[in-house]
Design a protein around this motif. Structure first.
Motif, PDB file in Angstrom:
ATOM      1  N   ALA A  76       0.960  -1.351  -0.186  1.00  0.00           N
ATOM      2  CA  ALA A  76      -0.043   0.044   0.063  1.00  0.00           C
ATOM      3  C   ALA A  76       1.063   1.155  -0.007  1.00  0.00           C
ATOM      4  N   GLU A  77       0.191   2.315  -0.413  1.00  0.00           N
ATOM      5  CA  GLU A  77       1.306   3.628  -0.630  1.00  0.00           C
ATOM      6  C   GLU A  77       0.782   4.216   0.540  1.00  0.00           C
ATOM      7  N   PRO A  78       1.905   4.872   1.307  1.00  0.00           N
ATOM      8  CA  PRO A  78       1.522   5.699   2.574  1.00  0.00           C
ATOM      9  C   PRO A  78       0.492   7.094   2.458  1.00  0.00           C
ATOM     10  N   GLU A  79      -0.662   6.775   2.885  1.00  0.00           N
ATOM     11  CA  GLU A  79      -1.518   7.882   2.804  1.00  0.00           C
ATOM     12  C   GLU A  79      -2.663   7.758   3.629  1.00  0.00           C
ATOM     13  N   GLY A  80      -3.202   8.705   4.065  1.00  0.00           N
ATOM     14  CA  GLY A  80      -4.221   8.970   5.157  1.00  0.00           C
ATOM     15  C   GLY A  80      -3.267   8.987   6.397  1.00  0.00           C
ATOM     16  N   LEU A  81      -2.238   9.534   6.558  1.00  0.00           N
ATOM     17  CA  LEU A  81      -1.502   9.366   7.907  1.00  0.00           C
ATOM     18  C   LEU A  81      -2.079  10.130   8.834  1.00  0.00           C
ATOM     19  N   LEU A  82      -1.942   9.987  10.026  1.00  0.00           N
ATOM     20  CA  LEU A  82      -2.512  10.803  11.082  1.00  0.00           C
ATOM     21  C   LEU A  82      -1.559  10.687  12.239  1.00  0.00           C
ATOM     22  N   GLN A  83      -1.460  11.976  12.888  1.00  0.00           N
ATOM     23  CA  GLN A  83      -0.512  11.864  14.057  1.00  0.00           C
ATOM     24  C   GLN A  83      -1.774  12.680  15.255  1.00  0.00           C
ATOM     25  N   CYS A  84      -1.667  11.825  16.375  1.00  0.00           N
ATOM     26  CA  CYS A  84      -2.655  12.107  17.496  1.00  0.00           C
ATOM     27  C   CYS A  84      -1.532  12.635  18.628  1.00  0.00           C
ATOM     28  N   ASN A  85      -2.320  13.362  19.521  1.00  0.00           N
ATOM     29  CA  ASN A  85      -1.774  13.840  20.946  1.00  0.00           C
ATOM     30  C   ASN A  85      -2.483  13.467  21.940  1.00  0.00           C
ATOM     31  N   CYS A  86      -3.118  12.255  21.940  1.00  0.00           N
ATOM     32  CA  CYS A  86      -3.758  11.596  23.098  1.00  0.00           C
ATOM     33  C   CYS A  86      -2.854  11.392  24.229  1.00  0.00           C
ATOM     34  N   SER A  87      -2.908  10.764  25.393  1.00  0.00           N
ATOM     35  CA  SER A  87      -1.973  10.548  26.222  1.00  0.00           C
ATOM     36  C   SER A  87      -1.019   9.505  25.882  1.00  0.00           C
ATOM     37  N   ALA A  96       4.133   7.741  17.289  1.00  0.00           N
ATOM     38  CA  ALA A  96       3.920   7.081  16.040  1.00  0.00           C
ATOM     39  C   ALA A  96       3.001   8.109  15.221  1.00  0.00           C
ATOM     40  N   ILE A  97       3.318   7.742  13.957  1.00  0.00           N
ATOM     41  CA  ILE A  97       2.544   8.310  12.977  1.00  0.00           C
ATOM     42  C   ILE A  97       1.650   7.253  12.134  1.00  0.00           C
ATOM     43  N   HIS A  98       0.172   7.296  12.435  1.00  0.00           N
ATOM     44  CA  HIS A  98      -0.670   6.351  12.060  1.00  0.00           C
ATOM     45  C   HIS A  98      -0.682   5.992  10.603  1.00  0.00           C
ATOM     46  N   TRP A  99      -0.573   4.832  10.050  1.00  0.00           N
ATOM     47  CA  TRP A  99      -1.037   4.492   8.533  1.00  0.00           C
ATOM     48  C   TRP A  99      -1.874   3.710   8.730  1.00  0.00           C
ATOM     49  N   TYR A 100      -3.007   3.874   8.522  1.00  0.00           N
ATOM     50  CA  TYR A 100      -4.294   2.748   8.541  1.00  0.00           C
ATOM     51  C   TYR A 100      -4.165   1.671   7.357  1.00  0.00           C
ATOM     52  N   ALA A 141       4.083   4.572  10.477  1.00  0.00           N
ATOM     53  CA  ALA A 141       4.688   5.201   9.488  1.00  0.00           C
ATOM     54  C   ALA A 141       6.035   5.837   9.520  1.00  0.00           C
ATOM     55  N   ALA A 142       6.468   5.934  10.757  1.00  0.00           N
ATOM     56  CA  ALA A 142       7.800   6.420  10.994  1.00  0.00           C
ATOM     57  C   ALA A 142       8.815   5.338  10.714  1.00  0.00           C
ATOM     58  N   LEU A 143       8.346   3.986  10.535  1.00  0.00           N
ATOM     59  CA  LEU A 143       9.063   2.828  10.219  1.00  0.00           C
ATOM     60  C   LEU A 143       9.464   2.691   8.937  1.00  0.00           C
ATOM     61  N   ILE A 144       8.850   3.451   7.983  1.00  0.00           N
ATOM     62  CA  ILE A 144       9.206   3.378   6.435  1.00  0.00           C
ATOM     63  C   ILE A 144      10.565   3.680   6.245  1.00  0.00           C
ATOM     64  N   GLU A 145      11.087   2.839   5.388  1.00  0.00           N
ATOM     65  CA  GLU A 145      12.695   2.980   5.144  1.00  0.00           C
ATOM     66  C   GLU A 145      12.530   3.960   3.918  1.00  0.00           C
ATOM     67  N   GLU A 146      13.771   4.543   4.109  1.00  0.00           N
ATOM     68  CA  GLU A 146      14.232   5.569   2.745  1.00  0.00           C
ATOM     69  C   GLU A 146      13.213   6.300   2.325  1.00  0.00           C
ATOM     70  N   VAL A 147      12.547   7.027   3.159  1.00  0.00           N
ATOM     71  CA  VAL A 147      11.405   8.153   3.118  1.00  0.00           C
ATOM     72  C   VAL A 147      11.772   9.155   4.161  1.00  0.00           C
ATOM     73  N   ASP A 148      11.820  10.390   3.885  1.00  0.00           N
ATOM     74  CA  ASP A 148      11.869  11.515   4.772  1.00  0.00           C
ATOM     75  C   ASP A 148      10.386  11.966   5.361  1.00  0.00           C
ATOM     76  N   ILE A 149      10.113  11.353   6.410  1.00  0.00           N
ATOM     77  CA  ILE A 149       8.824  11.571   6.932  1.00  0.00           C
ATOM     78  C   ILE A 149       8.292  13.022   7.055  1.00  0.00           C
ATOM     79  N   PHE A 150       9.380  13.967   7.054  1.00  0.00           N
ATOM     80  CA  PHE A 150       8.942  15.455   6.992  1.00  0.00           C
ATOM     81  C   PHE A 150       8.489  15.664   5.714  1.00  0.00           C
ATOM     82  N   GLU A 153       2.564  13.919   3.845  1.00  0.00           N
ATOM     83  CA  GLU A 153       1.319  14.753   4.206  1.00  0.00           C
ATOM     84  C   GLU A 153       0.806  13.890   5.402  1.00  0.00           C
ATOM     85  N   ILE A 154       0.781  14.648   6.762  1.00  0.00           N
ATOM     86  CA  ILE A 154       0.205  13.807   8.104  1.00  0.00           C
ATOM     87  C   ILE A 154      -0.770  14.897   8.539  1.00  0.00           C
TER      88      ILE A 154
END
Length: 119
Positions: free
Chosen positions: A18-29, A36-40, A91-100, A103-104
């Motif tokens: 799958a392609e990394p899309e729909g990424l979400l970052q949450c600030n819950c406890s 983590a950057i959630h990739w569903y 999604a922070a575990l994706i190799e060879e990709v600048d997570i910055f 689109e999150i």
């Protein structure tokens, strides 16, 4: 082409169809502490390339939901407990990709959610 992912020590390695899309970052406890950057992704699209024994889990307050971590380096790998066999892969575990460069979306999980709504 499969997306390759690995934890810091590479004891856990995966491929995702799958392609990394729909990424979400949450600030819950819990999410803010895991970083983590959630990739569903449907679990059927994930292939574990290393032994499952490299993973350990932590049970969240919700039954049927758990966080999977690398047993060696402690990196957050995924969270289970979503409907229809979907997991939240880090999604922070994706190799060879600048997570910055990805689109999150940010989700404010600090607010109290309505009953039955998952973060």
């Amino acid at each position: 082409m499969a997306v390759k992912c690995s934890c810091h020590c590479e004891a856990v390695r995966l491929e995702v169809d799958a392609e990394p899309e729909g990424l979400l970052q949450c600030n819950c406890s819990s999410c803010r502490r895991f970083g983590a950057i959630h990739w569903y992704v449907p679990s059927a699209k994930i292939r574990l390339l290393t032994e499952g024994l490299a993973l350990t889990s932590w049970q969240d307050r919700e039954l049927g939901s758990s966080h999977q971590f690398c047993r060696t380096c402690g990196a957050s790998v995924l969270r289970t407990g979503y409907p229809n066999g979907v997991v939240a892969l880090n999604a922070a575990l994706i190799e060879e990709v600048d997570i910055f460069a990805l689109e999150i979306e940010r989700f404010d999980g600090r607010v109290k959610l309505e009953p039955g709504v998952r973060r």
